[in-house]
Design an enzyme around this catalytic site. Structure first.
Site, PDB file in Angstrom:
ATOM      1  N   ASN A  29       6.228 -45.431 -21.132  1.00 65.76           N
ATOM      2  CA  ASN A  29       6.865 -46.173 -22.220  1.00 65.76           C
ATOM      3  C   ASN A  29       6.034 -47.428 -22.466  1.00 65.76           C
ATOM      4  O   ASN A  29       6.060 -48.363 -21.676  1.00 65.76           O
ATOM      5  CB  ASN A  29       8.308 -46.540 -21.800  1.00 65.76           C
ATOM      6  CG  ASN A  29       8.976 -47.475 -22.791  1.00 65.76           C
ATOM      7  OD1 ASN A  29       8.524 -47.616 -23.936  1.00 65.76           O
ATOM      8  ND2 ASN A  29      10.052 -48.125 -22.355  1.00 65.76           N
ATOM      9  N   TRP A  30       5.312 -47.406 -23.576  1.00 64.98           N
ATOM     10  CA  TRP A  30       4.386 -48.519 -23.835  1.00 64.98           C
ATOM     11  C   TRP A  30       5.063 -49.769 -24.381  1.00 64.98           C
ATOM     12  O   TRP A  30       4.434 -50.821 -24.504  1.00 64.98           O
ATOM     13  CB  TRP A  30       3.302 -48.067 -24.827  1.00 64.98           C
ATOM     14  CG  TRP A  30       2.226 -47.247 -24.196  1.00 64.98           C
ATOM     15  CD1 TRP A  30       2.166 -46.845 -22.890  1.00 64.98           C
ATOM     16  CD2 TRP A  30       1.055 -46.736 -24.836  1.00 64.98           C
ATOM     17  NE1 TRP A  30       1.025 -46.114 -22.676  1.00 64.98           N
ATOM     18  CE2 TRP A  30       0.322 -46.030 -23.862  1.00 64.98           C
ATOM     19  CE3 TRP A  30       0.551 -46.796 -26.131  1.00 64.98           C
ATOM     20  CZ2 TRP A  30      -0.882 -45.397 -24.146  1.00 64.98           C
ATOM     21  CZ3 TRP A  30      -0.646 -46.168 -26.423  1.00 64.98           C
ATOM     22  CH2 TRP A  30      -1.357 -45.473 -25.441  1.00 64.98           C
ATOM     23  N   LYS A  31       6.275 -49.643 -24.821  1.00 65.11           N
ATOM     24  CA  LYS A  31       6.996 -50.765 -25.449  1.00 65.11           C
ATOM     25  C   LYS A  31       6.141 -51.329 -26.607  1.00 65.11           C
ATOM     26  O   LYS A  31       5.435 -50.568 -27.260  1.00 65.11           O
ATOM     27  CB  LYS A  31       7.355 -51.828 -24.412  1.00 65.11           C
ATOM     28  CG  LYS A  31       8.007 -51.214 -23.178  1.00 65.11           C
ATOM     29  CD  LYS A  31       8.578 -52.218 -22.247  1.00 65.11           C
ATOM     30  CE  LYS A  31       9.031 -51.491 -20.984  1.00 65.11           C
ATOM     31  NZ  LYS A  31       9.805 -52.353 -20.107  1.00 65.11           N
ATOM     32  N   HIS A 114      17.614 -47.329 -23.812  1.00 64.58           N
ATOM     33  CA  HIS A 114      16.831 -48.163 -22.887  1.00 64.58           C
ATOM     34  C   HIS A 114      17.534 -49.520 -22.752  1.00 64.58           C
ATOM     35  O   HIS A 114      18.096 -50.028 -23.726  1.00 64.58           O
ATOM     36  CB  HIS A 114      15.407 -48.329 -23.414  1.00 64.58           C
ATOM     37  CG  HIS A 114      14.481 -48.941 -22.409  1.00 64.58           C
ATOM     38  ND1 HIS A 114      14.471 -50.292 -22.144  1.00 64.58           N
ATOM     39  CD2 HIS A 114      13.549 -48.396 -21.587  1.00 64.58           C
ATOM     40  CE1 HIS A 114      13.569 -50.539 -21.206  1.00 64.58           C
ATOM     41  NE2 HIS A 114      13.001 -49.411 -20.847  1.00 64.58           N
ATOM     42  N   GLU A 116      16.471 -52.391 -22.764  1.00 63.27           N
ATOM     43  CA  GLU A 116      16.026 -53.406 -23.729  1.00 63.27           C
ATOM     44  C   GLU A 116      16.688 -53.193 -25.088  1.00 63.27           C
ATOM     45  O   GLU A 116      16.982 -54.148 -25.804  1.00 63.27           O
ATOM     46  CB  GLU A 116      14.492 -53.383 -23.831  1.00 63.27           C
ATOM     47  CG  GLU A 116      13.866 -54.011 -22.602  1.00 63.27           C
ATOM     48  CD  GLU A 116      12.504 -53.475 -22.230  1.00 63.27           C
ATOM     49  OE1 GLU A 116      11.821 -52.884 -23.077  1.00 63.27           O
ATOM     50  OE2 GLU A 116      12.123 -53.631 -21.040  1.00 63.27           O
ATOM     51  N   GLU A 186      17.462 -46.331 -14.515  1.00 65.96           N
ATOM     52  CA  GLU A 186      16.592 -47.510 -14.476  1.00 65.96           C
ATOM     53  C   GLU A 186      17.416 -48.754 -14.159  1.00 65.96           C
ATOM     54  O   GLU A 186      18.013 -49.349 -15.077  1.00 65.96           O
ATOM     55  CB  GLU A 186      15.920 -47.709 -15.836  1.00 65.96           C
ATOM     56  CG  GLU A 186      15.060 -46.551 -16.278  1.00 65.96           C
ATOM     57  CD  GLU A 186      13.984 -47.020 -17.232  1.00 65.96           C
ATOM     58  OE1 GLU A 186      12.817 -46.848 -16.908  1.00 65.96           O
ATOM     59  OE2 GLU A 186      14.322 -47.594 -18.287  1.00 65.96           O
ATOM     60  N   GLY A 192      10.237 -54.094 -15.209  1.00 61.19           N
ATOM     61  CA  GLY A 192       9.264 -55.117 -15.603  1.00 61.19           C
ATOM     62  C   GLY A 192       9.301 -56.348 -14.714  1.00 61.19           C
ATOM     63  O   GLY A 192       8.751 -57.385 -15.064  1.00 61.19           O
ATOM     64  N   SER A 232       9.408 -50.571 -12.406  1.00 64.61           N
ATOM     65  CA  SER A 232       8.219 -51.045 -11.671  1.00 64.61           C
ATOM     66  C   SER A 232       7.543 -49.962 -10.830  1.00 64.61           C
ATOM     67  O   SER A 232       7.062 -50.221  -9.719  1.00 64.61           O
ATOM     68  CB  SER A 232       8.578 -52.252 -10.788  1.00 64.61           C
ATOM     69  OG  SER A 232       9.061 -53.305 -11.595  1.00 64.61           O
ATOM     70  N   GLY A 253       6.857 -48.065 -17.363  1.00 61.98           N
ATOM     71  CA  GLY A 253       6.475 -49.040 -18.380  1.00 61.98           C
ATOM     72  C   GLY A 253       5.081 -49.580 -18.120  1.00 61.98           C
ATOM     73  O   GLY A 253       4.068 -48.949 -18.445  1.00 61.98           O
ATOM     74  N   GLY A 254       5.015 -50.730 -17.484  1.00 64.37           N
ATOM     75  CA  GLY A 254       3.754 -51.449 -17.267  1.00 64.37           C
ATOM     76  C   GLY A 254       2.599 -50.587 -16.780  1.00 64.37           C
ATOM     77  O   GLY A 254       1.495 -50.656 -17.319  1.00 64.37           O
TER      78      GLY A 254
HETATM   79  C1  PEP Z   1      10.639 -49.098 -18.588  1.00 66.39           C
HETATM   80  O1  PEP Z   1      10.232 -49.701 -19.553  1.00 66.39           O
HETATM   81  O2  PEP Z   1      11.427 -48.175 -18.749  1.00 66.39           O
HETATM   82  C2  PEP Z   1      10.169 -49.495 -17.256  1.00 66.39           C
HETATM   83  C3  PEP Z   1      10.638 -48.860 -16.222  1.00 66.39           C
HETATM   84  O3  PEP Z   1       9.249 -50.524 -17.182  1.00 66.39           O
HETATM   85  P1  PEP Z   1       8.413 -50.977 -15.868  1.00 66.39           P
HETATM   86  O4  PEP Z   1       7.813 -49.727 -15.273  1.00 66.39           O
HETATM   87  O5  PEP Z   1       7.388 -51.907 -16.383  1.00 66.39           O
HETATM   88  O6  PEP Z   1       9.385 -51.597 -14.930  1.00 66.39           O
END
Ligand code: PEP
Length: 272
Positions: A29-31, A114, A116, A186, A192, A232, A253-254
């Site tokens: 997930n690039w956001k 999500h 966010e 999550e 993040g 993470s 994500g990251g």
């Molecule tokens: C996400 O955006 O769903 C996520 C899990 O981000 P990260 O891996 O950066 O915690």
């Protein structure tokens, strides 16, 4: 080489051979990240890469770059999807995109609910359930995200909160459509933040969710719904997390932004 080294090597070998057969779903997930040039560089790196046959690999980029995904990934095994959409066919919804548009560019997945979207954009369970329903109607696989915040986690009733999010999120779809659903657990406190849930915490929560799915929807389908972990995840922790029971894959994500670490995670989940 001492006994501890030997035990460590044997353990790694056992894990690698386990991962050579176990199927995982890996979603990036690039956001709201990357420039056009960075996307092209990423796609050039992954489009020629051998991700193997058994795992499903998906990336959800920002919408303006979907045309590049269509162009560069057409003949690869990497699939892609949208991070967001509006649950109507078309019309006066300024700033939104439809699933028909996503499908036009070859999307197969959509991230829904999500944290966010829930916290920054105030998307509630009812709206999330409409999005899940809309995905099913449009032959797009919804990745329904659920997860508690730190306060809920400490208050110990977080499991009921997760159950409610699943019940609400899936409330508008029929039982025969459940095979197209993916659930991503999550914990918000781990997204993040660099703070990962421990493999024990992930296993405990995933097994609880799995039991709920089996009790609620019956064992045949309850056992099959893919249950991802997100929060993470990175090359250094993915192996231990993947060993946790009931983990079918990851929402990342990251660490999905960097082609090298995305490839490294996929290699680990291929037992390489
Ligand atoms: C996400 O955006 O769903 C996520 C899990 O981000 P990260 O891996 O950066 O915690």
């Amino acid at each position: 080489m001492d006994r501890m080294d030997l035990e460590r090597i044997i353990r790694q070998e056992i894990i690698n051979s386990l991962f050579q057969t176990q199927e995982f779903l890996v979603v990036g997930n690039w956001k709201m990240n990357k420039t056009k040039q960075e996307v092209i560089e990423f796609l050039n790196k992954i489009s020629g890469y051998d991700f193997g046959q058994k795992n499903t690999v998906v990336v959800a980029p920002p919408n303006p770059y979907l045309y590049l995904f269509e162009e560069k990934l057409r003949y690869t095994k990497v699939l892609y999807g949208v991070q967001n959409f509006y649950p109507e066919e078309k019309g006066a919804f300024t700033g939104e995109i439809s699933l028909a548009m996503a499908r036009d560019f070859g999307c197969k997945y959509a991230i829904v609910g999500h944290s966010e979207r829930r916290t920054i954009f105030m998307e509630c369970d009812e709206f999330t359930s409409r999005k899940v329903e809309f995905c099913i109607k449009n032959s797009i696989k919804p990745i329904l995200c659920i997860g508690e915040n730190l306060k809920q986690r400490k208050e110990e009733d977080y499991k009921q909160f997760l159950v409610n999010q699943i019940k609400e999120g899936l409330s508008l779809i029929g039982e025969n459509e459940l095979s197209n659903i993916i659930i991503a657990y999550e914990p918000i406190w781990a997204i993040g933040t660099g703070e990962t849930a421990t493999p024990e915490q992930v296993e405990e929560t995933h097994m609880f969710i799995r039991k709920f799915l089996i009790d609620h929807f019956g064992s045949e389908i309850g056992k099959e719904i893919p249950l991802l972990y997100g929060g993470s995840v990175k090359p250094s922790n993915v192996k231990e997390l993947a060993l946790a029971e009931s983990v079918s894959g990851f929402l990342i994500g990251g660490a999905s932004l960097n082609a090298q670490s995305f490839i490294e995670i996929n290699d680990i989940l291929n037992g390489k």
